[in-house]
Design a protein around this motif. Structure first.
Motif, mmCIF file in Angstrom:
data_model
loop_
_atom_site.group_PDB
_atom_site.id
_atom_site.type_symbol
_atom_site.label_atom_id
_atom_site.label_comp_id
_atom_site.label_asym_id
_atom_site.label_seq_id
_atom_site.Cartn_x
_atom_site.Cartn_y
_atom_site.Cartn_z
ATOM 1 N N LYS A 225 1.058 -1.357 -0.111
ATOM 2 C CA LYS A 225 -0.020 -0.472 0.405
ATOM 3 C C LYS A 225 0.668 1.144 0.029
ATOM 4 O O LYS A 225 2.091 1.437 0.738
ATOM 5 C CB LYS A 225 -0.900 0.165 1.190
ATOM 6 N N ASP A 226 0.349 2.634 -0.757
ATOM 7 C CA ASP A 226 1.280 3.802 -0.813
ATOM 8 C C ASP A 226 1.149 4.005 0.895
ATOM 9 O O ASP A 226 0.406 3.867 1.209
ATOM 10 C CB ASP A 226 0.200 4.846 -1.598
ATOM 11 N N THR A 227 2.509 4.429 1.279
ATOM 12 C CA THR A 227 2.282 5.202 2.243
ATOM 13 C C THR A 227 3.180 6.786 2.085
ATOM 14 O O THR A 227 4.356 6.592 1.417
ATOM 15 C CB THR A 227 3.217 4.234 3.701
ATOM 16 N N ASP A 228 2.879 7.903 3.613
ATOM 17 C CA ASP A 228 4.095 8.832 2.812
ATOM 18 C C ASP A 228 5.295 8.747 4.236
ATOM 19 O O ASP A 228 5.763 9.705 4.071
ATOM 20 C CB ASP A 228 2.834 10.098 2.930
ATOM 21 N N LYS A 229 4.696 7.907 5.296
ATOM 22 C CA LYS A 229 6.117 8.291 6.508
ATOM 23 C C LYS A 229 6.745 6.603 7.204
ATOM 24 O O LYS A 229 6.124 5.794 6.888
ATOM 25 C CB LYS A 229 5.023 8.940 7.900
ATOM 26 N N ALA A 230 7.432 7.075 7.828
ATOM 27 C CA ALA A 230 7.997 5.471 7.787
ATOM 28 C C ALA A 230 9.105 6.126 9.180
ATOM 29 O O ALA A 230 9.099 7.291 9.306
ATOM 30 C CB ALA A 230 8.880 4.747 7.353
ATOM 31 N N LYS A 231 8.969 5.282 10.365
ATOM 32 C CA LYS A 231 9.975 5.186 11.219
ATOM 33 C C LYS A 231 11.140 4.261 11.118
ATOM 34 O O LYS A 231 10.969 3.203 11.063
ATOM 35 C CB LYS A 231 9.653 4.830 12.600
ATOM 36 N N ILE A 232 12.359 4.799 11.278
ATOM 37 C CA ILE A 232 13.870 4.596 11.319
ATOM 38 C C ILE A 232 14.476 3.529 12.421
ATOM 39 O O ILE A 232 14.448 4.931 13.334
ATOM 40 C CB ILE A 232 14.587 3.954 9.774
ATOM 41 N N LYS A 233 14.690 2.571 13.183
ATOM 42 C CA LYS A 233 15.374 2.212 13.314
ATOM 43 C C LYS A 233 16.632 1.881 13.298
ATOM 44 O O LYS A 233 17.420 0.580 12.457
ATOM 45 C CB LYS A 233 14.775 0.981 14.776
ATOM 46 N N LEU A 234 18.014 2.556 13.816
ATOM 47 C CA LEU A 234 19.254 2.221 13.858
ATOM 48 C C LEU A 234 20.001 2.583 14.819
ATOM 49 O O LEU A 234 19.885 2.927 16.350
ATOM 50 C CB LEU A 234 19.795 3.387 12.621
#
Length: 262
Positions: free
Chosen positions: A96-105
């Motif tokens: 699905k199209d999405t506009d935001k993500a959270k990245i764990k580093l």
């Protein structure tokens, strides 16, 4: 007064429904491809999850990062879904199209950090005709995090695969420098389950110089007939006889004790 109010209401009704226009970015952002500047959303990955063909190198100098992503997703796609979380309009649904993500580093100070990125400020790449942007999301997160060699606000130029594997997995890393054929064989025979990246010397004959390749698989029953299947972040996958490329190899980076992930 009442008549004027009624006339205003009638005018609105006659004019029909109001069209809402969403603003789109006019110019490309740093590191963003021109062809994607108007995209406000896209799938992080296709149905079925992240795959190695989602990974494509953009600007020169970031092969170390892209090869590390390819090696990771090849071994364990779940590693990527542990790093990237959909927090946008896709509601976590695959494809699905999405506009935001959270990245764990993992930061240079050995602390986990969560960074929010959005689609329009990320560098996107094409895979199988789709704009799957999980590699772009991770890249944007890494640039926001900073702290590692080669990692700057708008570039990933000249870093190390060992650092990439470290901040992506949180695990200890190791490397072998200018290995012999038996030494390289000892490493690549663990590449099916443990992510591994080959870095090349400044002068080479078979492989591109100062470049990074993800080790995708191997064949053979020992050093004498060993072959390695390498993925170039720019140009796809190719088999090589280990004896033909050994003089081109500067280092092989991987997880300590050939650990698996996640």
């Amino acid at each position: 007064m009442l008549i004027n109010h009624l006339l205003a209401v009638l005018c609105c009704i006659c004019a029909g429904p109001i069209n809402v226009i969403f603003a789109r970015p006019v110019d490309t952002l740093p590191g963003q491809d021109e062809q994607f500047k108007d995209n406000l959303a896209g799938p992080l990955w296709s149905e079925g999850g992240p795959v190695v063909t989602d990974v494509l190198q953009g600007p020169d100098g970031e092969c170390w990062f892209q090869a590390s992503l390819a090696a990771l997703v090849k071994c364990h796609p779940a590693t990527i879904t542990n790093i990237v979380e959909d927090i946008g309009i896709g509601n976590g649904e695959e494809g699905k199209d999405t506009d935001k993500a959270k990245i764990k580093l993992l930061t240079k100070d050995d602390e986990w950090k969560f960074l929010e990125v959005d689609h329009k400020s990320s560098v996107t790449g094409i895979a199988d005709g789709l704009t799957n942007w999980w590699p772009a999301a991770i890249k944007r997160g890494v640039m926001k995090m900073g702290g590692y060699e080669g990692v700057k606000e708008n570039t990933l130029d000249g870093g190390k695969a060992s650092n990439a594997l470290r901040f992506l997995t949180g695990k200890e890393v190791d490397a072998t420098i200018e290995p012999t054929i038996p030494g390289a064989w000892y490493w690549i025979k663990h590449s099916n389950n443990s992510p591994m990246v080959i870095g090349t010397k400044g002068e080479t004959s078979k492989l591109d110089s100062r470049h990074a390749y993800a080790v995708m698989s191997y064949s053979g029953d020992g050093p004498d007939n060993a072959r390695a299947r390498l993925r170039d972040p720019n140009n796809g996958v190719k088999w090589y006889d280990l004896k033909d490329i050994i003089d081109d190899i500067q280092n092989i980076a991987g997880l300590a004790d050939f650990a698996s992930v996640p």
